[in-house]
Motif scaffolding. Sequence first.
Motif, PDB file in Angstrom:
ATOM      1  N   PRO A 134       0.571  -0.718  -0.128  1.00 21.76           N
ATOM      2  CA  PRO A 134       0.204  -0.064   0.378  1.00 21.76           C
ATOM      3  C   PRO A 134       0.973   1.175   0.123  1.00 21.76           C
ATOM      4  O   PRO A 134       1.781   1.302   0.565  1.00 21.76           O
ATOM      5  N   HIS A 135       1.106   2.366  -0.625  1.00 24.05           N
ATOM      6  CA  HIS A 135       1.364   3.610  -1.253  1.00 24.05           C
ATOM      7  C   HIS A 135       1.089   4.304   0.214  1.00 24.05           C
ATOM      8  O   HIS A 135       2.642   4.623   0.185  1.00 24.05           O
ATOM      9  N   ALA A 136       0.815   4.435   1.423  1.00 26.62           N
ATOM     10  CA  ALA A 136       0.461   4.674   2.741  1.00 26.62           C
ATOM     11  C   ALA A 136       2.258   4.514   3.585  1.00 26.62           C
ATOM     12  O   ALA A 136       2.483   5.090   4.215  1.00 26.62           O
ATOM     13  N   LEU A 137       2.912   3.202   3.044  1.00 26.69           N
ATOM     14  CA  LEU A 137       3.693   2.982   3.502  1.00 26.69           C
ATOM     15  C   LEU A 137       5.000   3.116   3.152  1.00 26.69           C
ATOM     16  O   LEU A 137       6.112   2.807   3.432  1.00 26.69           O
ATOM     17  N   VAL A 138       5.248   3.664   1.900  1.00 29.11           N
ATOM     18  CA  VAL A 138       6.910   4.331   1.547  1.00 29.11           C
ATOM     19  C   VAL A 138       7.230   5.486   2.538  1.00 29.11           C
ATOM     20  O   VAL A 138       6.895   5.821   3.515  1.00 29.11           O
TER      21      VAL A 138
END
Length: 415
Positions: free
Chosen positions: A243-247
């Motif tokens: 998920p992109h929130a974990l970048v």
Amino acid sequence: MGFTGTDRTTRRAVAAAKASYRAGHRRVFRPWIPEPGLWLQWDWGDGPTIAGRKTWLWCAWLAWSRFRVVTPVLDKTLPTIAGCLDATLRQIGGAPTYALTDNERTVTTDHIARIPVRNQQIVEIAHHYGLTIRTCVPADPQTKGGSEATVRIAKRDLVPTDVNLRPAYGEFVELVAACQEFTTQVNDKVHRATRRRPLEALAEERHRLHPLPANPFTAALGTTRKVAGDATISVDSVRYSVPHALVEQTVWVRFHGDELVVTALGAAGAVEVTRHARSTPGNPAIKDEHYPPRPDAHSDRTPKATSAEEAAFLALGPGAGAWLVEAAAAGARRMRPKMAEAIALAKLHGVNEVDRALGTAAIAGRFAENDLISILDHHLGRTLTEPTRASENHSLQPGTSAWSRFGIAPEGDMN
């Protein structure tokens, strides 16, 4: 007078024998009065099948406050237990003294003289949180009736059946949301035995719980990976999306069979964020749902004015924007003078008429000189119709009927 009895006579005799046997072999239980901060129980329930895949429900129950936590999982391996236990304890806000569960292989490896031998890894996990693992007597559900009831209630409400009329789950995230909603509802409802809401009792019991360590027990979660800017991680030279929130965050990865399990740490503890089928180098595993939606997902560019002239042209309407995109793609010549001409025509014939003509030109692919004026003349005083297109059934190519008699001499001419 010859009467030897009936089936009822036999049933009465058997019932009397059973009652006599139970009178001498009855198990008498002392009521268990739980104390605050002492006991946590967990058990597993069969979850629904989602997209042909089996799921389980982790059901935890804090004995004194009756606080419950239900978490869906895709396997019952030791790393999953570590993650569920960490998330449960952080949701509770502390660790009790004992944790009671079944004698599964992840907890008990053997029995010697009816004494359970603990799995060394579960002992390490328990020591990390200050817990002592206890197991029930085999085939004796009376030793953990609280967690059994939690499993029964969770399955009754969360697993689709003909009784509860719950629709089938299309994705695993739907089951996660349903479990979170169930946990909130059941803990905010007055308990029948205590006449208190479990949330209120938990606030009192938290004073008796042990403080939790700052970091979860991550040794069982796998190895760490740093999430790149494109929301991917690299494992064995293969890129997997998260998920992109974990970048730019750190996640834990491990293989379970042919699947890569990715776990992240949040406010609620260690949580599984995604799974991928094991891939090979050169074949990245990317999921579209891990990325935010893009308005230009199909490479459609929206014109944005960078000057007053461009702003004036685009202000004509959507037809002007469509004309600009299509004319640019077709490599039309002298686009800026034609845009200025459209602005001038809008002052004479109205913005709506010119915008409609520009939209028609974009559809028909007409970007030559004076095409816009021709379309305006055609539209003025008429209703908007679809532009005429040449069909595949007709062609401008001349026919070949004139050549049908080529090489054939006229009648009577034999020379």
